[in-house]
Design an enzyme around this catalytic site. Sequence first.
Site, PDB file in Angstrom:
ATOM      1  N   HIS A 194       9.464  -0.649  -4.575  1.00 54.90           N
ATOM      2  CA  HIS A 194       9.950   0.189  -3.474  1.00 54.90           C
ATOM      3  C   HIS A 194       9.404  -0.302  -2.139  1.00 54.90           C
ATOM      4  O   HIS A 194       8.318  -0.879  -2.075  1.00 54.90           O
ATOM      5  CB  HIS A 194       9.498   1.638  -3.685  1.00 54.90           C
ATOM      6  CG  HIS A 194       8.024   1.747  -4.020  1.00 54.90           C
ATOM      7  ND1 HIS A 194       7.056   1.915  -3.061  1.00 54.90           N
ATOM      8  CD2 HIS A 194       7.374   1.680  -5.212  1.00 54.90           C
ATOM      9  CE1 HIS A 194       5.860   1.960  -3.641  1.00 54.90           C
ATOM     10  NE2 HIS A 194       6.028   1.810  -4.959  1.00 54.90           N
ATOM     11  N   GLU A 201       1.370  -5.129 -10.315  1.00 53.58           N
ATOM     12  CA  GLU A 201       2.005  -4.800  -9.032  1.00 53.58           C
ATOM     13  C   GLU A 201       1.211  -5.373  -7.867  1.00 53.58           C
ATOM     14  O   GLU A 201      -0.025  -5.351  -7.871  1.00 53.58           O
ATOM     15  CB  GLU A 201       2.093  -3.279  -8.888  1.00 53.58           C
ATOM     16  CG  GLU A 201       2.682  -2.789  -7.570  1.00 53.58           C
ATOM     17  CD  GLU A 201       2.721  -1.274  -7.470  1.00 53.58           C
ATOM     18  OE1 GLU A 201       3.469  -0.749  -6.632  1.00 53.58           O
ATOM     19  OE2 GLU A 201       1.988  -0.611  -8.234  1.00 53.58           O
ATOM     20  N   ASP A 249      -2.923   2.094 -11.742  1.00 58.00           N
ATOM     21  CA  ASP A 249      -2.114   1.949 -10.526  1.00 58.00           C
ATOM     22  C   ASP A 249      -2.848   2.665  -9.405  1.00 58.00           C
ATOM     23  O   ASP A 249      -3.109   3.874  -9.498  1.00 58.00           O
ATOM     24  CB  ASP A 249      -0.735   2.580 -10.766  1.00 58.00           C
ATOM     25  CG  ASP A 249       0.283   2.211  -9.692  1.00 58.00           C
ATOM     26  OD1 ASP A 249      -0.125   1.741  -8.617  1.00 58.00           O
ATOM     27  OD2 ASP A 249       1.482   2.427  -9.932  1.00 58.00           O
ATOM     28  N   GLU A 267       6.742  -4.098  -8.747  1.00 57.87           N
ATOM     29  CA  GLU A 267       5.936  -3.728  -9.911  1.00 57.87           C
ATOM     30  C   GLU A 267       6.711  -3.895 -11.220  1.00 57.87           C
ATOM     31  O   GLU A 267       7.322  -2.959 -11.713  1.00 57.87           O
ATOM     32  CB  GLU A 267       5.402  -2.305  -9.780  1.00 57.87           C
ATOM     33  CG  GLU A 267       6.406  -1.262  -9.330  1.00 57.87           C
ATOM     34  CD  GLU A 267       5.744   0.086  -9.090  1.00 57.87           C
ATOM     35  OE1 GLU A 267       4.848   0.475  -9.858  1.00 57.87           O
ATOM     36  OE2 GLU A 267       6.139   0.761  -8.122  1.00 57.87           O
ATOM     37  N   HIS A 312       7.245   5.840  -0.921  1.00 58.92           N
ATOM     38  CA  HIS A 312       8.586   5.367  -1.300  1.00 58.92           C
ATOM     39  C   HIS A 312       9.497   5.529  -0.082  1.00 58.92           C
ATOM     40  O   HIS A 312       9.942   6.628   0.214  1.00 58.92           O
ATOM     41  CB  HIS A 312       9.133   6.154  -2.490  1.00 58.92           C
ATOM     42  CG  HIS A 312       8.364   5.932  -3.751  1.00 58.92           C
ATOM     43  ND1 HIS A 312       7.542   6.879  -4.319  1.00 58.92           N
ATOM     44  CD2 HIS A 312       8.284   4.852  -4.573  1.00 58.92           C
ATOM     45  CE1 HIS A 312       6.993   6.403  -5.420  1.00 58.92           C
ATOM     46  NE2 HIS A 312       7.422   5.169  -5.591  1.00 58.92           N
ATOM     47  N   ASP A 326      -0.305  -0.744  -2.372  1.00 58.73           N
ATOM     48  CA  ASP A 326      -0.008  -0.201  -3.697  1.00 58.73           C
ATOM     49  C   ASP A 326      -0.131  -1.354  -4.690  1.00 58.73           C
ATOM     50  O   ASP A 326       0.543  -2.386  -4.536  1.00 58.73           O
ATOM     51  CB  ASP A 326       1.423   0.369  -3.681  1.00 58.73           C
ATOM     52  CG  ASP A 326       1.803   1.104  -4.951  1.00 58.73           C
ATOM     53  OD1 ASP A 326       1.000   1.147  -5.897  1.00 58.73           O
ATOM     54  OD2 ASP A 326       2.933   1.640  -4.987  1.00 58.73           O
TER      55      ASP A 326
END
Length: 307
Positions: free
Chosen positions: A158, A288, A87, A193, A166, A98
């Site tokens: 998120h 993700e 990640d 994700e 976040h 992300d």
Amino acid sequence: MALDEEAVEKIIKAGEIGARVRELATSLVKPGASAREVCSRVEEYTLELGAKPAFPCNFSVNEVAAHYTPGLDDDVRLTGVEVVKIDVGVHVDGYIADTAATVDLSGVNGPLLDAARSALEQVVRIMKPNIRVYDIGKAVEAAIKKHGYRPVRNLTGHTIGRWIIHAGTQIPNYPDRTTFHKRLRPGTLVAVEPFATNGRGLVRDGGVVNIYSYTGKRGRYKLSPEEEEVLEYIVENYKTLPFTPRWLLERFDKETITQAIRTLTAKGIIYPYPILVEASKGLVSQFEHTFLILEDRVIVTTCRDCQ
């Protein structure tokens, strides 16, 4: 959030770099490789491409679902039979991408990876301006269950803000009734994700902590000169984005870092992110992407084949 042309350009650039970084990271996951080697190279490559890490490279193995990165001394070396979640986050002037992918070194857990991957692909197909969060969760759960696995219910996607990984709205991996009326409006940047598992579908705190972030709550606490210096360095270099103590080795020795992290955590000045482990020790896969929602379209910033 209101986005001007410059912000959109930086978000897209961060996503393009994030995709390249993710691709490099997964190519480095091989038998004999270590988390420290892979994460260090991933973070160096991010800088080489003109961005900065938005959080430490996560290298989560088997039942560890999230939040492992090498600390000051610890490491994980692969034997060749693991399921490895990579990640990565990058930012360009605080605008974040992300993204994550999973590598199966064993060669026998392909269906587990397919479950999370297909769930993300389904989200790419249905994502649109003003989509209900509930519908995203419904699509993710259905895709994962179709493959015979469970979504991890207490891990979520998120929304993302500038300098904030976040930003408030969670995107569950199942149709949570509390999200029925929540919609992703134009101007929203969001990471989705899906996590799939052959376990119970819940994660618990695993105890190990190598990732922290500044809470913005300095308060009136009295700190030693060394602790003050460490805090200043954290705020100056990472603002409210997650960081790892090993990054501080560029400036401080291990003893100073360890003491400062302990004090700053105890006083609530920095927030710890413990590793998250599947509750029944089930294997976990994750994929993700980051989505930029505009008035008339959605850009999957971290997917080069999705546009």
